[in-house]
Structures are given as structure tokens and as C-alpha cells.
Design a protein around this motif. Structure first.
Motif, PDB file in Angstrom:
ATOM      1  N   LEU A   4      32.722  -5.228 -59.280  1.00 17.84           N
ATOM      2  CA  LEU A   4      33.623  -6.251 -58.733  1.00 17.84           C
ATOM      3  C   LEU A   4      34.551  -6.771 -59.820  1.00 17.84           C
ATOM      4  N   TRP A   7      36.499  -3.080 -61.425  1.00 13.73           N
ATOM      5  CA  TRP A   7      37.246  -2.251 -60.483  1.00 13.73           C
ATOM      6  C   TRP A   7      38.113  -3.098 -59.556  1.00 13.73           C
ATOM      7  N   GLU A   8      37.509  -4.144 -58.994  1.00  8.85           N
ATOM      8  CA  GLU A   8      38.238  -4.996 -58.050  1.00  8.85           C
ATOM      9  C   GLU A   8      39.026  -6.102 -58.747  1.00  8.85           C
ATOM     10  N   GLU A   9      38.795  -6.252 -60.057  1.00 12.36           N
ATOM     11  CA  GLU A   9      39.481  -7.238 -60.893  1.00 12.36           C
ATOM     12  C   GLU A   9      39.308  -8.678 -60.387  1.00 12.36           C
ATOM     13  N   LEU A  10      38.095  -8.967 -59.914  1.00 15.99           N
ATOM     14  CA  LEU A  10      37.779 -10.331 -59.502  1.00 15.99           C
ATOM     15  C   LEU A  10      37.362 -11.137 -60.721  1.00 15.99           C
TER      16      LEU A  10
END
Length: 66
Positions: A4, A7-10
Motif C-alpha cells: 500500500l 505501490w499505491e503510494e498511500l
């Protein structure tokens, strides 16, 4: 959590909200998984300087270091 984050740049606070966890828990777990990943990369032959540079720049971008 690492997926998260990477990869998702949260942000850690966004991850905490998504997983219904305290932000401090997310930060500590990310710290632990980064340490374990660092050790695995070093054992696999990664250059220590490259591993440390990546980790430090990411932490600074997140405001975790001064």
C-alpha cells in the motif's frame, strides 16, 4: 502495508485509515518491514550504500527524519 505504501503510494495515515489501525501502528510495522527488507537485500548482495540511500530518502520525504 508495504505494498500500500510503495505501490499505491498511500501515506501512513491513509493506510491507517484504510486498515482501521492507529497511525503509530502503521509506522512501526512499516519500519519493521523496511528493516527486514534491508537485511534481505544485503544478504542477497545489494550494495549497502544503495539500500541506505533509498531508505533515508524515503523517510525524509515522509517527514520521519529531520
Amino acid at each position: 502495508m508495504l505494498l500500500l505504501y510503495a505501490w499505491e503510494e498511500l501515506s501512513p495515515s491513509e493506510i491507517a485509515q484504510a486498515l482501521a489501525l492507529p497511525a503509530s501502528t502503521v509506522r512501526s510495522r512499516l519500519s519493521r518491514v523496511r528493516s527486514r527488507l534491508r537485511e534481505e537485500l544485503l544478504q542477497a548482495g545489494a550494495s549497502p550504500g544503495k539500500v541506505d540511500d533509498c531508505r533515508t530518502s524515503t523517510l525524509k520525504e515522509d517527514g520521519w527524519t529531520s
